[in-house]
Write a protein that holds these residues in place. Structure first.
Motif, mmCIF file in Angstrom:
data_model
loop_
_atom_site.group_PDB
_atom_site.id
_atom_site.type_symbol
_atom_site.label_atom_id
_atom_site.label_comp_id
_atom_site.label_asym_id
_atom_site.label_seq_id
_atom_site.Cartn_x
_atom_site.Cartn_y
_atom_site.Cartn_z
ATOM 1 N N ILE A 110 0.863 -1.183 0.000
ATOM 2 C CA ILE A 110 0.000 0.000 0.000
ATOM 3 C C ILE A 110 0.898 1.230 0.000
ATOM 4 O O ILE A 110 1.791 1.347 0.838
ATOM 5 C CB ILE A 110 -0.922 0.039 1.236
ATOM 6 N N CYS A 111 0.691 2.119 -0.944
ATOM 7 C CA CYS A 111 1.514 3.331 -0.956
ATOM 8 C C CYS A 111 0.712 4.526 -1.453
ATOM 9 O O CYS A 111 -0.290 4.389 -2.152
ATOM 10 C CB CYS A 111 2.770 3.138 -1.814
ATOM 11 N N LYS A 112 1.177 5.677 -1.051
ATOM 12 C CA LYS A 112 0.566 6.944 -1.429
ATOM 13 C C LYS A 112 1.509 7.665 -2.379
ATOM 14 O O LYS A 112 2.709 7.751 -2.123
ATOM 15 C CB LYS A 112 0.314 7.795 -0.180
ATOM 16 N N VAL A 113 0.959 8.151 -3.480
ATOM 17 C CA VAL A 113 1.805 8.786 -4.492
ATOM 18 C C VAL A 113 1.170 10.086 -4.977
ATOM 19 O O VAL A 113 -0.046 10.250 -4.933
ATOM 20 C CB VAL A 113 2.041 7.857 -5.712
ATOM 21 N N MET A 114 2.031 10.986 -5.440
ATOM 22 C CA MET A 114 1.558 12.188 -6.108
ATOM 23 C C MET A 114 1.260 11.828 -7.561
ATOM 24 O O MET A 114 1.948 11.003 -8.160
ATOM 25 C CB MET A 114 2.630 13.280 -6.083
ATOM 26 N N LEU A 115 0.248 12.431 -8.128
ATOM 27 C CA LEU A 115 -0.104 12.171 -9.524
ATOM 28 C C LEU A 115 0.133 13.444 -10.339
ATOM 29 O O LEU A 115 -0.780 14.221 -10.610
ATOM 30 C CB LEU A 115 -1.555 11.703 -9.642
ATOM 31 N N GLU A 116 1.395 13.636 -10.725
ATOM 32 C CA GLU A 116 1.762 14.825 -11.474
ATOM 33 C C GLU A 116 1.390 14.679 -12.953
ATOM 34 O O GLU A 116 1.232 13.579 -13.465
ATOM 35 C CB GLU A 116 3.268 15.099 -11.373
ATOM 36 N N GLU A 117 1.285 15.816 -13.625
ATOM 37 C CA GLU A 117 0.990 15.830 -15.054
ATOM 38 C C GLU A 117 1.803 16.942 -15.718
ATOM 39 O O GLU A 117 1.734 18.096 -15.296
ATOM 40 C CB GLU A 117 -0.494 16.089 -15.305
ATOM 41 N N LYS A 118 2.583 16.569 -16.713
ATOM 42 C CA LYS A 118 3.323 17.592 -17.440
ATOM 43 C C LYS A 118 3.976 16.981 -18.672
ATOM 44 O O LYS A 118 4.511 15.871 -18.618
ATOM 45 C CB LYS A 118 4.406 18.220 -16.561
ATOM 46 N N VAL A 119 3.910 17.698 -19.792
ATOM 47 C CA VAL A 119 4.665 17.331 -20.991
ATOM 48 C C VAL A 119 5.778 18.361 -21.142
ATOM 49 O O VAL A 119 5.522 19.554 -21.340
ATOM 50 C CB VAL A 119 3.776 17.312 -22.245
ATOM 51 N N PHE A 120 7.022 17.918 -21.008
ATOM 52 C CA PHE A 120 8.163 18.825 -21.097
ATOM 53 C C PHE A 120 8.441 19.184 -22.558
ATOM 54 O O PHE A 120 8.124 18.410 -23.473
ATOM 55 C CB PHE A 120 9.411 18.171 -20.488
ATOM 56 N N LYS A 121 9.034 20.336 -22.755
ATOM 57 C CA LYS A 121 9.388 20.780 -24.099
ATOM 58 C C LYS A 121 10.732 20.217 -24.554
ATOM 59 O O LYS A 121 10.932 19.959 -25.741
ATOM 60 C CB LYS A 121 9.417 22.309 -24.159
ATOM 61 N N THR A 122 11.652 20.051 -23.607
ATOM 62 C CA THR A 122 13.007 19.600 -23.951
ATOM 63 C C THR A 122 13.129 18.108 -23.702
ATOM 64 O O THR A 122 13.064 17.648 -22.560
ATOM 65 C CB THR A 122 14.061 20.361 -23.121
ATOM 66 N N TRP A 123 13.337 17.355 -24.789
ATOM 67 C CA TRP A 123 13.439 15.899 -24.687
ATOM 68 C C TRP A 123 14.860 15.403 -24.936
ATOM 69 O O TRP A 123 15.154 14.242 -24.655
ATOM 70 C CB TRP A 123 12.516 15.230 -25.705
ATOM 71 N N TYR A 124 15.718 16.237 -25.446
ATOM 72 C CA TYR A 124 17.053 15.761 -25.824
ATOM 73 C C TYR A 124 18.022 16.925 -25.938
ATOM 74 O O TYR A 124 17.628 18.091 -26.058
ATOM 75 C CB TYR A 124 17.000 15.021 -27.172
ATOM 76 N N ASN A 125 19.290 16.586 -25.919
ATOM 77 C CA ASN A 125 20.354 17.531 -26.213
ATOM 78 C C ASN A 125 21.627 16.727 -26.435
ATOM 79 O O ASN A 125 21.971 15.861 -25.619
ATOM 80 C CB ASN A 125 20.558 18.530 -25.071
ATOM 81 N N CYS A 126 22.292 16.988 -27.547
ATOM 82 C CA CYS A 126 23.550 16.342 -27.881
ATOM 83 C C CYS A 126 23.390 14.815 -27.895
ATOM 84 O O CYS A 126 22.694 14.272 -28.738
ATOM 85 C CB CYS A 126 24.645 16.791 -26.925
ATOM 86 N N ILE A 142 23.526 11.773 -33.988
ATOM 87 C CA ILE A 142 22.735 11.272 -32.865
ATOM 88 C C ILE A 142 21.643 12.264 -32.499
ATOM 89 O O ILE A 142 20.472 11.904 -32.318
ATOM 90 C CB ILE A 142 23.640 10.974 -31.663
ATOM 91 N N GLU A 143 22.004 13.535 -32.405
ATOM 92 C CA GLU A 143 21.015 14.547 -32.042
ATOM 93 C C GLU A 143 19.936 14.672 -33.110
ATOM 94 O O GLU A 143 18.755 14.893 -32.791
ATOM 95 C CB GLU A 143 21.682 15.899 -31.800
ATOM 96 N N ALA A 144 20.305 14.507 -34.377
ATOM 97 C CA ALA A 144 19.313 14.540 -35.455
ATOM 98 C C ALA A 144 18.321 13.388 -35.303
ATOM 99 O O ALA A 144 17.117 13.538 -35.556
ATOM 100 C CB ALA A 144 20.007 14.480 -36.814
ATOM 101 N N ALA A 145 18.809 12.213 -34.884
ATOM 102 C CA ALA A 145 17.924 11.071 -34.657
ATOM 103 C C ALA A 145 16.974 11.355 -33.495
ATOM 104 O O ALA A 145 15.783 11.000 -33.537
ATOM 105 C CB ALA A 145 18.750 9.822 -34.370
ATOM 106 N N PHE A 146 17.473 12.006 -32.449
ATOM 107 C CA PHE A 146 16.634 12.363 -31.307
ATOM 108 C C PHE A 146 15.560 13.371 -31.716
ATOM 109 O O PHE A 146 14.415 13.300 -31.262
ATOM 110 C CB PHE A 146 17.478 12.948 -30.183
ATOM 111 N N LYS A 147 15.938 14.309 -32.570
ATOM 112 C CA LYS A 147 14.975 15.313 -33.051
ATOM 113 C C LYS A 147 13.843 14.631 -33.816
ATOM 114 O O LYS A 147 12.662 14.964 -33.640
ATOM 115 C CB LYS A 147 15.686 16.325 -33.941
ATOM 116 N N ALA A 148 14.196 13.660 -34.659
ATOM 117 C CA ALA A 148 13.188 12.925 -35.424
ATOM 118 C C ALA A 148 12.307 12.082 -34.498
ATOM 119 O O ALA A 148 11.097 11.941 -34.734
ATOM 120 C CB ALA A 148 13.871 12.044 -36.468
#
Length: 478
Positions: free
Chosen positions: A315-331, A377-383
């Protein structure tokens, strides 16, 4: 290895032996394990690092449907998944009097979308995925302290004094991702981080979750039904909703969600947990113990009956956050799953979307040339992000709509009224927004999809595995 961000050299692939990029995955959750399985099948070297020493069987029910069925088939685990799951044909919405208000039906999905949906406990699906990973490729007790990346690779340092180096770093370590925090810290110093990404994760609900020990059919006759009974209860005059679902193990997975007001948000602000874990649950158990449930028998049972049959450490208690971040990758660093888009678990789309991320990212990594440089690699992440962001947005909208539906606001009541009176044809149109997304790995034999509604186009499905050239003077791959 010393990481030098200034290194921008280009490889001469005519004189270097063929080498696939080595991938370091931080986080052994649903997304990290799925990515590991796919990289293993693609023959791409990888290591998975998880900060906890052992996985505890926490979490309630998870729902997987046609959007992951093809992936399971490609990985050779679909039959085992179906055997451990319990078919679900509807989500029932009931009131506190245990009366059915309406249901959202999924009958016919096998014909329409090529596969049905199943309820499975989180520990079961986790164990199934974990068993597909070579034991030597996963390392527990590895808490990330720092990370560096540059033109010549990535380097992560752990709290136990060890290090790991590779070509690509994947943050699959959840809503409070250490990889994301390390990446964002550096981007913020360089004035390259969008202001919204620097804000704390917002939350409007807290949740108590658990799963019982196996129960007898005499006590809970609904367990004998062929279909999983997934029931959402809407509180009449309280800021709660709660749900129960039956599993093939004769367990009941249950949860109770508290919708926070401005005042209760302050009370819960001190409670933030980055993992599904124990603690802070006892007081909430006391608050919800008398909430009614449906067992299928004559006895009028409550959540207290489920609490009594649930081990305390489950049994556990958790926060239920919601967010879509803009930054998914770098380098050379990229994020997947909750690390870049956190959905409220009540919507049931978090696990499947982490898997979808893993499929697309694996396709993009597999398509990289031998000895890829940072720019490639970064181009693949962008795609990867471009392919996923639209579907993530739809999933986020659907998740928020579901959370609204089970809430107590005026919008919640309007949403329930609309769903209650919505024609089946209109419901089918809504479903297509998410169920046409049935991604597959481009480097594995494609699973046959017999749905009358065809899968949506998948750009990364056309990506080919690189072929090593052969040096005619040595007959060696280069």
């Amino acid at each position: 290895m010393e990481i030098n961000p200034a290194v921008t050299f280009k490889h001469d692939r005519t004189v270097m032996f063929a080498k696939r990029p080595k991938v370091l995955i931080v986080g052994a959750g649903i997304g990290g394990l799925t990515l590991g399985i796919l990289l293993h099948k693609a023959g791409i070297p990888f290591e998975i690092y998880e900060r906890i020493l052992e996985v505890k069987p926490l979490g309630a029910a998870m729902f997987f449907n046609c959007t992951t069925a093809n992936l399971f088939k490609q990985c050779g685990i679909h039959d085992e998944f179906v055997a451990m799951g319990k078919y679900i044909s509807a989500i029932k919405v009931c009131n506190e009097k245990r009366e059915l208000e309406f249901s959202m039906d999924f009958e016919g999905h096998d014909e329409i979308y090529g596969a049905s949906g199943y309820i499975v406990s989180r520990p079961q699906i986790y164990d199934l995925l974990l068993r597909q990973i070579p034991r030597e490729c996963i390392h527990f007790g590895k808490k990330v302290l720092t990370m560096d990346q540059g033109g010549n690779g990535v380097l992560i340092r752990f709290s136990d004094g060890t290090e790991a180096e590779g070509d690509i770093l994947v943050g699959a370590d959840g809503a409070y991702s250490a990889v994301r925090q390390g990446l964002y810290e550096k981007l913020k110093k360089a004035n390259k981080l969008p202001p919204s990404d620097a804000l704390p994760l917002p939350f409007s609900t807290v949740c108590l979750i658990g799963q019982t020990d196996p129960l007898t059919l005499d006590e809970y006759p609904d367990l004998a039904l062929e279909k999983s009974q997934l029931i959402n209860f809407i509180g009449t005059d309280k800021m709660y909703s709660w749900s129960t679902s039956t599993t093939a193990e004769n367990r009941i997975c249950w949860d109770c969600t508290l919708f926070l007001t401005e005042e209760t948000s302050k009370d819960n602000d001190a409670f933030r947990n980055s993992e599904w874990g124990e603690g802070a649950a006892q007081a909430m158990c006391e608050d919800i113990k008398d909430f009614p449930i449906i067992s299928g028998g004559d006895k009028m049972r409550t959540i207290q009956d489920l609490i009594d049959r649930t081990p305390e450490d489950l049994i556990c208690k958790v926060m239920l956050e919601e967010k879509v971040f803009k930054t998914w990758y770098n380098c050379r660093t990229v994020l997947i799953g909750d690390a870049c888009h956190k959905f409220n678990p009540a919507g049931g789309v978090g696990g499947s979307n982490a898997m979808h991320d893993a499929v697309v990212l694996a396709n993009r990594i597999n398509g990289l040339p031998f000895h890829p440089v940072a720019e490639e690699i970064e181009a693949a992440f962008k795609a990867y992000k471009k392919e996923r962001i639209g579907w993530v947005g739809r999933a986020s909208d659907n998740s928020r709509a579901f959370v609204t539906m089970i809430g107590q606001s005026t919008s919640s009541k309007i949403t329930r009224y609309i769903l209650k009176h919505m024609p089946p044809s209109a419901m089918r149109l809504m479903e297509r927004r998410q169920f046409t997304h049935r991604p597959q790995a481009s480097f594995l034999p494609l699973a046959e999809d017999n749905g009358t509604v065809k899968p949506a186009p998948q750009p990364s499905l056309t990506i080919k595995t690189p072929v090593a050239a052969v040096n005619p003077t040595t007959t060696q791959a280069v």
